[in-house]
Design a protein around this motif. Structure first.
Motif, PDB file in Angstrom:
ATOM      1  N   GLU A  33       0.880  -1.254   0.195  1.00 51.13           N
ATOM      2  CA  GLU A  33      -0.109  -0.052   0.031  1.00 51.13           C
ATOM      3  C   GLU A  33       0.963   1.445   0.095  1.00 51.13           C
ATOM      4  O   GLU A  33       0.897   2.394  -0.608  1.00 51.13           O
ATOM      5  N   GLN A  34       2.085   1.413   0.308  1.00 51.88           N
ATOM      6  CA  GLN A  34       3.022   2.296   0.977  1.00 51.88           C
ATOM      7  C   GLN A  34       3.634   2.962  -0.400  1.00 51.88           C
ATOM      8  O   GLN A  34       3.614   3.763  -0.784  1.00 51.88           O
ATOM      9  N   GLN A  35       4.345   1.291  -0.843  1.00 52.42           N
ATOM     10  CA  GLN A  35       4.547   1.756  -2.435  1.00 52.42           C
ATOM     11  C   GLN A  35       3.690   1.268  -3.656  1.00 52.42           C
ATOM     12  O   GLN A  35       4.092   2.813  -4.371  1.00 52.42           O
ATOM     13  N   ASP A  58      10.505  -3.361  -3.286  1.00 52.29           N
ATOM     14  CA  ASP A  58      10.111  -3.513  -4.446  1.00 52.29           C
ATOM     15  C   ASP A  58      10.705  -5.350  -4.260  1.00 52.29           C
ATOM     16  O   ASP A  58      10.015  -6.207  -3.639  1.00 52.29           O
ATOM     17  N   GLN A  59      12.018  -5.680  -3.687  1.00 56.67           N
ATOM     18  CA  GLN A  59      12.715  -6.339  -3.557  1.00 56.67           C
ATOM     19  C   GLN A  59      12.471  -6.977  -2.068  1.00 56.67           C
ATOM     20  O   GLN A  59      12.166  -7.497  -1.879  1.00 56.67           O
ATOM     21  N   GLY A 103       2.662  -4.708  -6.308  1.00 63.33           N
ATOM     22  CA  GLY A 103       4.013  -4.148  -6.403  1.00 63.33           C
ATOM     23  C   GLY A 103       4.555  -3.944  -7.441  1.00 63.33           C
ATOM     24  O   GLY A 103       4.885  -2.658  -7.278  1.00 63.33           O
ATOM     25  N   ASP A 104       4.423  -4.682  -8.053  1.00 66.15           N
ATOM     26  CA  ASP A 104       5.202  -4.723  -9.408  1.00 66.15           C
ATOM     27  C   ASP A 104       4.595  -3.807  -9.906  1.00 66.15           C
ATOM     28  O   ASP A 104       5.291  -2.857 -11.049  1.00 66.15           O
ATOM     29  N   ALA A 105       3.085  -3.547 -10.108  1.00 67.81           N
ATOM     30  CA  ALA A 105       2.514  -2.279 -10.857  1.00 67.81           C
ATOM     31  C   ALA A 105       3.179  -0.388  -9.950  1.00 67.81           C
ATOM     32  O   ALA A 105       3.057   0.002 -11.070  1.00 67.81           O
ATOM     33  N   LEU A 189       2.327   6.827 -24.096  1.00 71.54           N
ATOM     34  CA  LEU A 189       2.948   5.208 -24.399  1.00 71.54           C
ATOM     35  C   LEU A 189       2.696   5.024 -23.192  1.00 71.54           C
ATOM     36  O   LEU A 189       2.109   3.636 -22.258  1.00 71.54           O
ATOM     37  N   LYS A 190       3.926   5.521 -22.649  1.00 67.27           N
ATOM     38  CA  LYS A 190       4.540   4.738 -20.677  1.00 67.27           C
ATOM     39  C   LYS A 190       3.572   4.842 -20.285  1.00 67.27           C
ATOM     40  O   LYS A 190       2.769   4.104 -19.462  1.00 67.27           O
ATOM     41  N   VAL A 191       2.811   6.065 -19.686  1.00 69.14           N
ATOM     42  CA  VAL A 191       1.839   6.661 -19.154  1.00 69.14           C
ATOM     43  C   VAL A 191       0.232   5.634 -19.496  1.00 69.14           C
ATOM     44  O   VAL A 191      -0.301   5.521 -18.180  1.00 69.14           O
ATOM     45  N   LEU A 192       0.132   5.249 -19.881  1.00 68.00           N
ATOM     46  CA  LEU A 192      -0.859   4.675 -20.901  1.00 68.00           C
ATOM     47  C   LEU A 192      -0.962   3.322 -20.279  1.00 68.00           C
ATOM     48  O   LEU A 192      -1.957   2.367 -19.359  1.00 68.00           O
ATOM     49  N   TRP A 193       0.459   2.751 -20.087  1.00 61.89           N
ATOM     50  CA  TRP A 193       0.593   1.350 -19.648  1.00 61.89           C
ATOM     51  C   TRP A 193       0.688   2.081 -18.177  1.00 61.89           C
ATOM     52  O   TRP A 193      -0.038   0.619 -17.216  1.00 61.89           O
ATOM     53  N   CYS A 194       0.917   2.746 -17.395  1.00 61.64           N
ATOM     54  CA  CYS A 194       0.671   2.980 -15.886  1.00 61.64           C
ATOM     55  C   CYS A 194      -0.689   3.139 -16.029  1.00 61.64           C
ATOM     56  O   CYS A 194      -1.113   2.604 -14.833  1.00 61.64           O
ATOM     57  N   VAL A 195      -1.296   3.691 -17.199  1.00 66.40           N
ATOM     58  CA  VAL A 195      -2.549   4.145 -15.672  1.00 66.40           C
ATOM     59  C   VAL A 195      -3.122   2.329 -16.043  1.00 66.40           C
ATOM     60  O   VAL A 195      -4.338   1.951 -15.147  1.00 66.40           O
ATOM     61  N   ARG A 196      -3.380   1.709 -17.337  1.00 65.07           N
ATOM     62  CA  ARG A 196      -3.722  -0.094 -17.530  1.00 65.07           C
ATOM     63  C   ARG A 196      -3.226  -0.478 -16.019  1.00 65.07           C
ATOM     64  O   ARG A 196      -4.333  -2.056 -15.551  1.00 65.07           O
ATOM     65  N   SER A 197      -2.104  -0.515 -15.522  1.00 66.74           N
ATOM     66  CA  SER A 197      -1.878  -0.626 -14.174  1.00 66.74           C
ATOM     67  C   SER A 197      -2.600  -0.504 -13.024  1.00 66.74           C
ATOM     68  O   SER A 197      -2.852  -1.635 -12.348  1.00 66.74           O
TER      69      SER A 197
END
Length: 234
Positions: A33-35, A58-59, A103-105, A189-197
């Motif tokens: 949640e903090q991440q 993330d590790q 966490g990966d997102a 496109l990179k931002v779109l991928w993050c929004v999808r995440s």
């Protein structure tokens, strides 16, 4: 967790082991949640230091996932749990997988901030609002898990529909931004991928709620319609 939901065993150590893995899930959930919250803040403020810290953290989440999974494996091998005890262990194993992916997102969003540094940025206010909604969903989902609260789990499950509407609206905004400034396409496109995440975070939280339902009701609702799931409260 409501202690009535957990069987009492002759072996007090077994009770302690079950409680420990449950507590470990909540610790992992707090870290994730903090991440995620920090990733949203880093994106909104273009804070590269915070983005790098979020990626590095993330590790810690990954290591905790492995530790909890190993503990669950030992419990299954040593205690051979049945009924609600087995459901709890299975719920823990499934939950930590979804938490790790959330966490990966967060890591993906943070890397986007780093990669897009010093580049023209599309409007991010709506994305921050969506991100905060996702963080709130995760927080409420973890709270429902802590109490194994069926009513709360279903209430959180319903919130994903609003997150989906946020996603569709932001995609339209970003498409317009790209059409108005074609030079921005690689960054957008990179931002779109993050929004999808972020949209997928909502799905992961829904999974968490479905695991709670499975523990409380003993029913696997993963492939049921929303209506069927919500009728469980009737």
């Amino acid at each position: 967790m409501n202690q009535q939901k957990l069987n009492k065993h002759i072996s007090g150590q077994f009770n302690a082991e079950l409680e420990e893995v449950r507590n470990q899930v909540l610790v992992m959930g707090g870290l994730v949640e903090q991440q995620l919250s920090d990733a949203i803040t880093a994106m909104h403020k273009q804070d590269l230091d915070l983005a790098r810290q979020t990626v590095a953290r993330d590790q810690e989440v990954n290591a905790l996932e492995v530790e909890i999974a190993e503990d669950c494996t030992r419990i299954i091998a040593k205690r051979q749990p049945a009924a609600s005890d087995l459901r709890l262990v299975l719920v823990v194993l499934k939950t930590i997988t979804d938490l790790e992916r959330i966490g990966d997102a967060a890591k993906r969003i943070s890397r986007m901030v780093i990669d897009n540094a010093d580049q023209p940025q599309p409007p991010l206010v709506s994305i921050e609002n969506m991100g905060r909604r996702a963080v709130s969903m995760l927080h409420q989902g973890l709270d429902a898990f802590a109490r194994m609260d069926l009513t709360a789990a279903i209430a959180v499950h319903k919130q994903d529909s609003q997150l989906n509407r946020d996603y569709e609206s932001i995609v339209r905004e970003l498409m317009t931004f790209m059409m108005e400034d074609p030079r921005s396409i690689p960054q957008v496109l990179k931002v779109l991928w993050c929004v999808r995440s972020l949209e997928r975070v909502g799905d992961r939280v829904q999974h968490l709620c479905e695991y709670i339902i499975y523990f409380v009701k003993g029913k696997d609702v993963r492939h049921r319609s929303d209506e069927d799931i919500y009728n469980l409260l009737d």
